[in-house]
Design a protein around this motif. Structure first.
Motif, short mmCIF file in Angstrom:
data_model
loop_
_atom_site.label_atom_id
_atom_site.label_comp_id
_atom_site.label_asym_id
_atom_site.label_seq_id
_atom_site.Cartn_x
_atom_site.Cartn_y
_atom_site.Cartn_z
N PHE A 1 3.21 2.63 2.85
CA PHE A 1 2.00 2.37 3.62
C PHE A 1 0.77 2.80 2.82
CE2 PHE A 1 -1.29 3.72 6.62
CZ PHE A 1 -1.52 2.51 7.27
N SER A 2 0.84 3.96 2.20
CA SER A 2 -0.29 4.46 1.41
C SER A 2 -0.59 3.54 0.24
CB SER A 2 0.00 5.87 0.89
OG SER A 2 0.15 6.76 1.97
N LEU A 3 0.45 3.05 -0.44
CA LEU A 3 0.24 2.14 -1.56
C LEU A 3 -0.40 0.84 -1.11
CD1 LEU A 3 3.52 2.68 -3.61
CD2 LEU A 3 1.21 3.37 -4.27
N VAL A 4 0.01 0.32 0.03
CA VAL A 4 -0.59 -0.91 0.54
C VAL A 4 -2.06 -0.68 0.87
CG1 VAL A 4 -0.58 -2.56 2.46
CG2 VAL A 4 1.56 -1.93 1.36
N ILE A 5 -2.39 0.44 1.48
CA ILE A 5 -3.78 0.76 1.81
C ILE A 5 -4.61 0.86 0.53
CG2 ILE A 5 -5.33 2.51 2.77
CD1 ILE A 5 -3.83 0.76 4.85
N ILE A 6 -4.09 1.55 -0.48
CA ILE A 6 -4.79 1.67 -1.76
C ILE A 6 -5.05 0.29 -2.34
CG2 ILE A 6 -4.56 2.42 -4.16
CD1 ILE A 6 -3.03 4.88 -3.05
N SER A 7 -4.05 -0.56 -2.28
CA SER A 7 -4.19 -1.91 -2.83
C SER A 7 -5.27 -2.69 -2.09
CB SER A 7 -2.86 -2.65 -2.75
OG SER A 7 -3.02 -3.97 -3.18
N LEU A 8 -5.28 -2.60 -0.79
CA LEU A 8 -6.27 -3.33 0.00
C LEU A 8 -7.68 -2.83 -0.28
CD1 LEU A 8 -4.35 -3.65 3.37
CD2 LEU A 8 -4.75 -5.44 1.67
N ILE A 9 -7.81 -1.53 -0.50
CA ILE A 9 -9.12 -0.96 -0.78
C ILE A 9 -9.61 -1.37 -2.15
CG2 ILE A 9 -10.34 1.22 -1.20
CD1 ILE A 9 -8.55 2.43 1.02
N THR A 10 -8.75 -1.31 -3.15
CA THR A 10 -9.18 -1.60 -4.52
C THR A 10 -9.19 -3.08 -4.82
OG1 THR A 10 -6.93 -1.26 -5.31
CG2 THR A 10 -8.41 0.62 -5.43
N ALA A 11 -8.36 -3.86 -4.15
CA ALA A 11 -8.34 -5.33 -4.26
C ALA A 11 -8.48 -5.80 -5.70
CB ALA A 11 -9.43 -5.93 -3.38
N THR A 12 -7.53 -5.42 -6.55
CA THR A 12 -7.62 -5.76 -7.97
C THR A 12 -7.22 -7.20 -8.26
OG1 THR A 12 -5.38 -4.95 -8.35
CG2 THR A 12 -7.17 -3.40 -8.70
N VAL A 13 -6.46 -7.81 -7.39
CA VAL A 13 -5.99 -9.17 -7.65
C VAL A 13 -6.66 -10.12 -6.66
CG1 VAL A 13 -3.97 -10.68 -7.79
CG2 VAL A 13 -3.78 -8.29 -8.49
N LEU B 1 3.07 -4.48 -1.51
CA LEU B 1 3.60 -3.17 -1.92
C LEU B 1 3.73 -3.10 -3.44
CD1 LEU B 1 4.87 -0.39 -1.35
CD2 LEU B 1 7.07 -1.57 -1.11
N LEU B 2 4.28 -4.15 -4.05
CA LEU B 2 4.41 -4.17 -5.50
C LEU B 2 3.05 -4.26 -6.18
CD1 LEU B 2 7.54 -6.47 -5.86
CD2 LEU B 2 7.43 -3.99 -6.10
N GLU B 3 2.12 -4.99 -5.59
CA GLU B 3 0.76 -5.04 -6.12
C GLU B 3 0.14 -3.64 -6.10
OE1 GLU B 3 -3.70 -6.71 -5.05
OE2 GLU B 3 -1.99 -7.55 -3.98
N ALA B 4 0.33 -2.93 -5.00
CA ALA B 4 -0.22 -1.58 -4.88
C ALA B 4 0.40 -0.64 -5.92
CB ALA B 4 0.00 -1.04 -3.47
N TYR B 5 1.70 -0.77 -6.12
CA TYR B 5 2.38 0.07 -7.11
C TYR B 5 1.84 -0.24 -8.51
CZ TYR B 5 5.97 2.49 -9.72
OH TYR B 5 6.61 3.34 -10.58
N ALA B 6 1.75 -1.54 -8.84
CA ALA B 6 1.24 -1.95 -10.15
C ALA B 6 -0.20 -1.49 -10.32
CB ALA B 6 1.34 -3.47 -10.32
N ASN B 7 -0.98 -1.57 -9.26
CA ASN B 7 -2.38 -1.16 -9.30
C ASN B 7 -2.50 0.35 -9.56
OD1 ASN B 7 -5.25 -1.56 -9.00
ND2 ASN B 7 -5.04 -0.47 -7.07
N ALA B 8 -1.70 1.13 -8.85
CA ALA B 8 -1.75 2.59 -9.04
C ALA B 8 -1.35 2.95 -10.47
CB ALA B 8 -0.83 3.27 -8.03
N TYR B 9 -0.34 2.27 -11.00
CA TYR B 9 0.09 2.57 -12.36
C TYR B 9 -0.94 2.08 -13.39
CZ TYR B 9 2.74 3.51 -16.47
OH TYR B 9 3.11 4.01 -17.69
N ALA B 10 -1.49 0.90 -13.18
CA ALA B 10 -2.51 0.38 -14.11
C ALA B 10 -3.71 1.32 -14.13
CB ALA B 10 -2.93 -1.03 -13.71
#
Length: 162
Positions: A10-22, A51-60
């Motif tokens: 859930f946290s990774l999805v939230i991070i992804s939505l906030i940063t919206a890198t893709v 979820l995978l986008e959020a994981y990739a985003n956090a790692y990138a």
């Protein structure tokens, strides 16, 4: 409160939505680049995963400070791409770079030619992989770093990709 896999997800999805890198159009570009190659082997198309986008985003984001092509060692399959600050590298370019490794892959022996890489290619066409999520950052030194995460992961020793 106990930390669970669902809390982390859930946290990774939230991070992804906030940063919206893709951007939305990039999702289609990424899926097309992957699925065009998968079609040649009659494989199911990959689907996008937040979820995978959020994981990739956090790692990138973590790699933004040094831009090293060092794997996350996480629970997902992973392809990484680095580009110099002097070029423009979109997702299609990166995926096609990974796919270009197929020239070094021998399906019959399930091996790469000596001194060549083909694991990026085999991850793209791994039959059991169903989902992908990617992210791209500009590193502090101006280089570009792109990561795609895959689930279920591929490149299982002793198994052929398709």
């Amino acid at each position: 409160m106990a930390i669970t896999k669902s809390n982390v997800a859930f946290s990774l999805v939230i991070i992804s939505l906030i940063t919206a890198t893709v951007a939305h159009n990039s999702v289609g570009e990424i899926l097309k680049a992957h699925n065009d190659e998968r079609t040649h082997h009659r494989l199911k198309p990959l689907k996008w995963s937040l979820l995978l986008e959020a994981y990739a985003n956090a790692y990138a984001f973590k790699r933004k400070f040094d831009c090293k092509l060092q794997h996350s060692e996480g629970p997902y399959g992973e392809n990484l791409f680095w580009g110099s600050p002097y070029g423009y590298y979109n997702y299609t370019y990166a995926v096609n770079d990974w796919i270009s490794e197929k020239q070094y892959y021998d399906y019959n022996t399930d091996t790469c030619q000596p001194d060549q890489m083909c694991g990026h290619y085999t991850q793209v066409v791994w039959a059991k992989t169903e989902k992908v999520g990617c992210a791209q950052v500009k590193c502090l030194n101006g280089d570009q770093f792109l990561a795609c995460s895959y689930s279920p992961p591929g490149n299982i020793i002793g198994e052929k990709p398709y």
